[in-house]
Scaffold this motif. Structure first.
Motif, mmCIF file in Angstrom:
data_model
loop_
_atom_site.group_PDB
_atom_site.id
_atom_site.type_symbol
_atom_site.label_atom_id
_atom_site.label_comp_id
_atom_site.label_asym_id
_atom_site.label_seq_id
_atom_site.Cartn_x
_atom_site.Cartn_y
_atom_site.Cartn_z
ATOM 1 N N CYS A 125 0.839 -1.200 0.000
ATOM 2 C CA CYS A 125 0.000 0.000 0.000
ATOM 3 C C CYS A 125 0.877 1.255 0.000
ATOM 4 O O CYS A 125 0.654 2.187 -0.771
ATOM 5 N N LYS A 129 1.307 4.091 -2.949
ATOM 6 C CA LYS A 129 1.115 5.524 -2.669
ATOM 7 C C LYS A 129 2.295 6.327 -3.236
ATOM 8 O O LYS A 129 2.104 7.347 -3.904
ATOM 9 N N SER A 132 1.954 6.381 -6.973
ATOM 10 C CA SER A 132 0.855 7.243 -7.437
ATOM 11 C C SER A 132 1.228 8.720 -7.353
ATOM 12 O O SER A 132 0.806 9.521 -8.186
ATOM 13 N N ARG A 145 -3.095 4.739 -7.423
ATOM 14 C CA ARG A 145 -3.903 5.399 -6.389
ATOM 15 C C ARG A 145 -5.103 4.528 -6.010
ATOM 16 O O ARG A 145 -5.417 4.359 -4.839
ATOM 17 N N GLU A 146 -5.758 3.974 -7.032
ATOM 18 C CA GLU A 146 -6.904 3.084 -6.781
ATOM 19 C C GLU A 146 -6.483 1.836 -6.009
ATOM 20 O O GLU A 146 -7.145 1.434 -5.056
ATOM 21 N N GLU A 149 -5.809 2.149 -2.150
ATOM 22 C CA GLU A 149 -6.982 2.089 -1.264
ATOM 23 C C GLU A 149 -7.405 0.649 -1.012
ATOM 24 O O GLU A 149 -7.766 0.275 0.096
ATOM 25 N N SER A 150 -7.335 -0.157 -2.053
ATOM 26 C CA SER A 150 -7.689 -1.568 -1.938
ATOM 27 C C SER A 150 -6.730 -2.302 -1.007
ATOM 28 O O SER A 150 -7.150 -3.077 -0.137
ATOM 29 N N ALA A 152 -4.974 -1.065 1.377
ATOM 30 C CA ALA A 152 -5.223 -0.615 2.756
ATOM 31 C C ALA A 152 -6.357 -1.433 3.372
ATOM 32 O O ALA A 152 -6.305 -1.815 4.543
ATOM 33 N N GLY A 153 -7.369 -1.722 2.567
ATOM 34 C CA GLY A 153 -8.486 -2.547 3.037
ATOM 35 C C GLY A 153 -8.043 -3.966 3.355
ATOM 36 O O GLY A 153 -8.474 -4.559 4.348
#
Length: 197
Positions: A125, A129, A132, A145-146, A149-150, A152-153
């Motif tokens: 992640c 970042k 990105s 960038r997309e 976020e994934s 991080a989840g």
């Protein structure tokens, strides 16, 4: 470093190395996604009694395979080639640490595997970042960038289940040990055009 709590940030100059060989970073990234899906399936296979864990990791594995497909699509669109699977020295060092630490019960084995997985997701992640924010290629900047976020989840999923099922284990203390170890390991990387290199 924010919610991920990583102790050593990636030097943004790593992106300059990446930009010199986009085919290599994309190939390495594709195989990282495949390995992440395989890892989730392995956890399911060894811990099938935890219904909620199985449900969430099935979804996670599907998402990782979807990411693999997305990277492969970018590779094809650019007229590049998906190279052979790459060895990931960073992940192998973390795996050795997990094996040395996993000398207890099935529960402690599960917790170690989940923390190992959370650690990889956290660093991935962070790397996404950095990509990105620093890569000049606009398509890849948006793509990473997309994915950031994934990832991080996914990190959150693994750490949440480690805390949920780590009965009798000081998971927070163990996570701090993982973070300290990872900082020592990652200090030797950041000089190759791979996701963890």
């Amino acid at each position: 470093m924010g919610v991920l709590r990583l102790e050593l940030p990636t030097d943004p100059r790593w992106v300059n190395i990446v930009e010199k060989n986009i085919e290599e970073i994309l190939t390495d990234h594709a195989w990282c996604e495949q390995k992440a899906a395989t890892n989730a399936i392995t956890i399911i296979t060894n811990n099938s009694e935890y219904e909620d864990l199985v449900t969430d990791l099935l979804a996670l594995a599907k998402e990782e395979l979807d990411h693999f497909e997305q990277v492969h699509t970018i590779i094809k669109k650019r007229g590049l080639k998906l190279g052979r699977e790459r060895k990931d020295d960073y992940v192998n060092e973390l795996a050795q640490y997990m094996k040395r630490s996993n000398t207890g019960s099935r529960v402690s084995g599960l917790v170690e595997r989940l923390l190992f997985s959370a650690m990889i997701e956290a660093r991935s992640c962070e790397r996404f970042k950095v990509l990105s924010e620093n890569i000049k290629d606009e398509e890849l900047s948006g793509f990473y960038r997309e994915l950031m976020e994934s990832e991080a989840g996914h990190y959150k999923t693994f750490i949440t289940y480690a805390r949920k099922y780590g009965k009798g284990i000081d998971v927070e203390k163990r996570w701090r040990e993982w973070l300290a170890f990872e900082a020592e390991v990652i200090a030797n990387y950041g000089n190759k055009e791979t996701i963890h290199g």
